[in-house]
Write a protein that holds these residues in place. Sequence first.
Motif, PDB file in Angstrom:
ATOM      1  N   GLY A 127     -19.918  94.161 106.136  1.00 10.12           N
ATOM      2  CA  GLY A 127     -20.711  93.818 107.312  1.00 10.12           C
ATOM      3  C   GLY A 127     -19.929  93.002 108.324  1.00 10.12           C
ATOM      4  N   TYR A 139     -24.533  93.271 111.319  1.00 12.00           N
ATOM      5  CA  TYR A 139     -24.549  94.671 110.898  1.00 12.00           C
ATOM      6  C   TYR A 139     -24.222  94.750 109.413  1.00 12.00           C
ATOM      7  CZ  TYR A 139     -24.572  96.009 115.827  1.00 12.00           C
ATOM      8  OH  TYR A 139     -24.913  96.172 117.141  1.00 12.00           O
ATOM      9  N   ALA A 182     -19.220 101.118 110.104  1.00 15.19           N
ATOM     10  CA  ALA A 182     -20.255 100.372 110.822  1.00 15.19           C
ATOM     11  C   ALA A 182     -19.777  99.900 112.183  1.00 15.19           C
ATOM     12  CB  ALA A 182     -20.711  99.179 109.984  1.00 15.19           C
ATOM     13  N   MET A 195     -28.973  94.668 111.763  1.00 11.95           N
ATOM     14  CA  MET A 195     -28.886  96.104 112.007  1.00 11.95           C
ATOM     15  C   MET A 195     -28.409  96.789 110.730  1.00 11.95           C
ATOM     16  SD  MET A 195     -29.560  96.002 115.298  1.00 11.95           S
ATOM     17  CE  MET A 195     -29.230  95.171 116.854  1.00 11.95           C
ATOM     18  N   ILE A 240     -27.568 103.743 113.076  1.00 13.25           N
ATOM     19  CA  ILE A 240     -28.470 102.610 112.865  1.00 13.25           C
ATOM     20  C   ILE A 240     -29.817 103.142 112.377  1.00 13.25           C
ATOM     21  CG2 ILE A 240     -29.698 100.679 113.917  1.00 13.25           C
ATOM     22  CD1 ILE A 240     -27.431 100.298 115.820  1.00 13.25           C
ATOM     23  N   THR A 244     -33.905  97.928 111.906  1.00 23.80           N
ATOM     24  CA  THR A 244     -33.533  96.566 112.274  1.00 23.80           C
ATOM     25  C   THR A 244     -34.544  95.579 111.702  1.00 23.80           C
ATOM     26  OG1 THR A 244     -32.486  97.256 114.347  1.00 23.80           O
ATOM     27  CG2 THR A 244     -33.168  94.969 114.189  1.00 23.80           C
ATOM     28  N   SER A 262     -21.722  91.085 115.577  1.00 16.96           N
ATOM     29  CA  SER A 262     -21.321  91.615 116.874  1.00 16.96           C
ATOM     30  C   SER A 262     -22.302  91.100 117.922  1.00 16.96           C
ATOM     31  CB  SER A 262     -21.288  93.148 116.842  1.00 16.96           C
ATOM     32  OG  SER A 262     -20.695  93.652 118.021  1.00 16.96           O
ATOM     33  N   MET A 320     -27.011  99.924 108.849  1.00 19.36           N
ATOM     34  CA  MET A 320     -26.267 101.151 109.109  1.00 19.36           C
ATOM     35  C   MET A 320     -26.395 102.103 107.923  1.00 19.36           C
ATOM     36  SD  MET A 320     -24.971 100.407 112.080  1.00 19.36           S
ATOM     37  CE  MET A 320     -23.774 101.724 112.250  1.00 19.36           C
ATOM     38  N   ASP A 371     -26.394  89.073 116.062  1.00 21.28           N
ATOM     39  CA  ASP A 371     -26.530  90.457 115.610  1.00 21.28           C
ATOM     40  C   ASP A 371     -25.618  90.671 114.410  1.00 21.28           C
ATOM     41  OD1 ASP A 371     -28.252  90.929 117.687  1.00 21.28           O
ATOM     42  OD2 ASP A 371     -26.776  91.915 118.961  1.00 21.28           O
ATOM     43  N   TYR A 430     -16.259  92.240 117.300  1.00 17.59           N
ATOM     44  CA  TYR A 430     -16.992  91.838 116.106  1.00 17.59           C
ATOM     45  C   TYR A 430     -16.216  90.790 115.317  1.00 17.59           C
ATOM     46  CZ  TYR A 430     -13.991  95.137 113.470  1.00 17.59           C
ATOM     47  OH  TYR A 430     -12.923  95.804 112.913  1.00 17.59           O
TER      48      TYR A 430
END
Length: 206
Positions: A14, A38, A96, A89, A73, A76, A17, A91, A36, A111
Amino acid sequence: ESHALLSHFREGGGFVSGSTPPPSTAGPNFKPNDLDIYAFDFDEDRTLDLLKNSFQFATVHKSDNPYQDIAGIARTHWLKKGPHVINLMVMTSGNAAAAIFQFHSTIVMNYISGWGVFCAYPELTMSGKSIANPSALASERERKRAIYCFDKYGERGIDHRGTLSDHKAWSSHACGVDPSCPTTLRALHDSHSLFIPFASVDLRTA
């Protein structure tokens, strides 16, 4: 706590971002309103467990397929602790990090992973400049969302323009050749991107 999160990213792939990485790469000086994060779907439950139990965030809302135009995605989770917000988020597959190149502009194509900080367009980002991502403006829905984001980052001091040529320093750039040009073929870790690695330490014991 940051060590625990970075260690988690190393194990699950992960990253963070959105609004957070630009200040981390010595770019515009602003405090992000939210975070955010991921994560892959196989690591979804473990990531939620970390955010809730180690960082005391609570899930406020879950949305399936919120970004229909962003490939990969699935859903969320919106988590909150006081004034702090995390958008998790989830994935489904693939790399990702590829998702960030589908968002509205170059200012968010960065990121922070468990291994370091990545910036796709360092010349633009670290000078507080940004350009629109043409592929993210295909539909009316996408354009409305992008305009909102352009205004938001403009309030944070980002000089956002529609094309690279609109920035004076790049007014006569070689289209398709200049690394800051969106028509130039780029790779995730090519020589034009910036990657700042973290110190080689065991984050679980540091």
